[in-house]
Design an enzyme around this catalytic site. Structure first.
Site, PDB file in Angstrom:
ATOM      1  N   GLU A 173      -9.116  -2.605  -5.905  1.00 21.23           N
ATOM      2  CA  GLU A 173      -8.640  -1.369  -5.286  1.00 21.23           C
ATOM      3  C   GLU A 173      -9.444  -0.938  -4.058  1.00 21.23           C
ATOM      4  OE1 GLU A 173      -7.071  -1.160  -9.513  1.00 21.23           O
ATOM      5  OE2 GLU A 173      -8.884  -1.875  -8.507  1.00 21.23           O
ATOM      6  N   GLU A 196      -5.895  -3.235 -15.660  1.00 17.35           N
ATOM      7  CA  GLU A 196      -6.012  -1.980 -16.396  1.00 17.35           C
ATOM      8  C   GLU A 196      -5.049  -1.929 -17.581  1.00 17.35           C
ATOM      9  OE1 GLU A 196      -7.433   1.371 -13.277  1.00 17.35           O
ATOM     10  OE2 GLU A 196      -5.706   0.182 -12.628  1.00 17.35           O
ATOM     11  N   ALA A 228      -0.280  -2.878  -9.068  1.00 15.13           N
ATOM     12  CA  ALA A 228       0.779  -1.886  -8.881  1.00 15.13           C
ATOM     13  C   ALA A 228       1.626  -2.292  -7.688  1.00 15.13           C
ATOM     14  CB  ALA A 228       0.182  -0.499  -8.667  1.00 15.13           C
ATOM     15  N   GLY A 281      -3.850  -2.558 -11.415  1.00 11.83           N
ATOM     16  CA  GLY A 281      -3.150  -1.973 -12.552  1.00 11.83           C
ATOM     17  C   GLY A 281      -2.821  -2.973 -13.632  1.00 11.83           C
TER      18      GLY A 281
END
Length: 255
Positions: free
Chosen positions: A135, A115, A66, A112
């Site tokens: 993370e 993911e 992200a 992300g």
């Protein structure tokens, strides 16, 4: 909607979607998520499209995570909304999509980015790809489905190891533990994705759609809702501030 961060083109029954932020290693920001949602919605209503292939621009990254600068100052409420926003507009949308999505992982797939690949129905990685959920090094947890979908793919023990250490693994290791379906050379990545897409596209669209629904019925959404809550609870803490500050300053965090 004005599309700036992705490229998309249909060839035959396949829609090719490329996240085009190579300068930022294709990091997902809010605008990119909105653009992807828009294109996915367009494709869903087009019966001529049978399969989607998602990849990243360049040869370094699929999606390297992200865009941390966007949420570095978020509080708990904002962090929770960030996770819910991503789930609803992109990650859950892909996971429950009515057409198969193939992730062609052409480099780093972190946070992300991993993911996003996990949400796809099939994952193919180039042999230079690196994958991980780092993370915890930022003082947060995976917030876009990683705690659930990674566990479903590789099992509880390996998911615990990858998420709690935050370490990256190679494409071959990802294949070994079942995170990806295939590993091929960089040159053959799209060829393999197209090969699988064409096999799927030759089948009954209704049967393919129903198969996705039936397989997804195995997994509930209680875990995803808990992930959103716990992800948000990490924001605004001293550890979160240290984690994101260290990342932006390109140093190791001191937890």
């Amino acid at each position: 909607m004005q599309i700036e961060n992705i490229q998309f083109e249909q060839e035959g029954t396949i829609m090719y979607i490329t996240i085009n932020r190579e300068k930022y290693l294709n990091a997902l920001n809010k605008k990119t998520i909105l653009e992807l949602n828009h294109v996915l919605s367009l494709c869903e209503s087009d019966d001529s499209i049978r399969v989607l292939i998602i990849t990243g621009s360049g040869d370094k990254a699929f999606v390297a995570g992200a865009d941390i600068k966007e949420f570095a100052s978020f509080n708990r409420r904002e962090g929770t909304e960030l996770s819910r926003f991503g789930h609803e507009l992109l990650f859950d949308k892909i996971a429950t999509y009515t057409k198969p999505v193939i992730a062609a992982i052409n480099g780093y797939a972190l946070g992300g980015g991993l993911e996003l690949a996990l949400a796809a129905q099939i994952r193919i990685a180039s042999n230079n790809a690196k994958m991980g959920q780092p993370e915890v090094t930022l003082g947060v947890i995976p917030g876009y489905g990683g705690t659930q979908r990674l566990t479903q793919l590789v099992g509880k023990g390996k998911a615990m190891e990858l998420i709690l250490t935050g370490e990256m693994i190679s494409a071959n290791e990802a294949l070994k533990i079942g995170m990806v379906n295939y590993v091929v050379s960089q040159e053959d990545l799209m060829l393999k994705a197209i090969e699988i897409a064409n096999k799927i596209a030759a089948n009954s669209p209704r049967a393919v759609r129903k198969s996705i629904q039936a397989i997804n019925a195995t997994y509930g959404n209680i875990g995803l809702l808990k992930e959103i809550e716990l992800f948000g609870s990490c924001f605004g803490t001293e550890e979160f501030q240290e984690g994101v500050t260290a990342f932006l300053e390109k140093r190791k965090p001191n937890f």
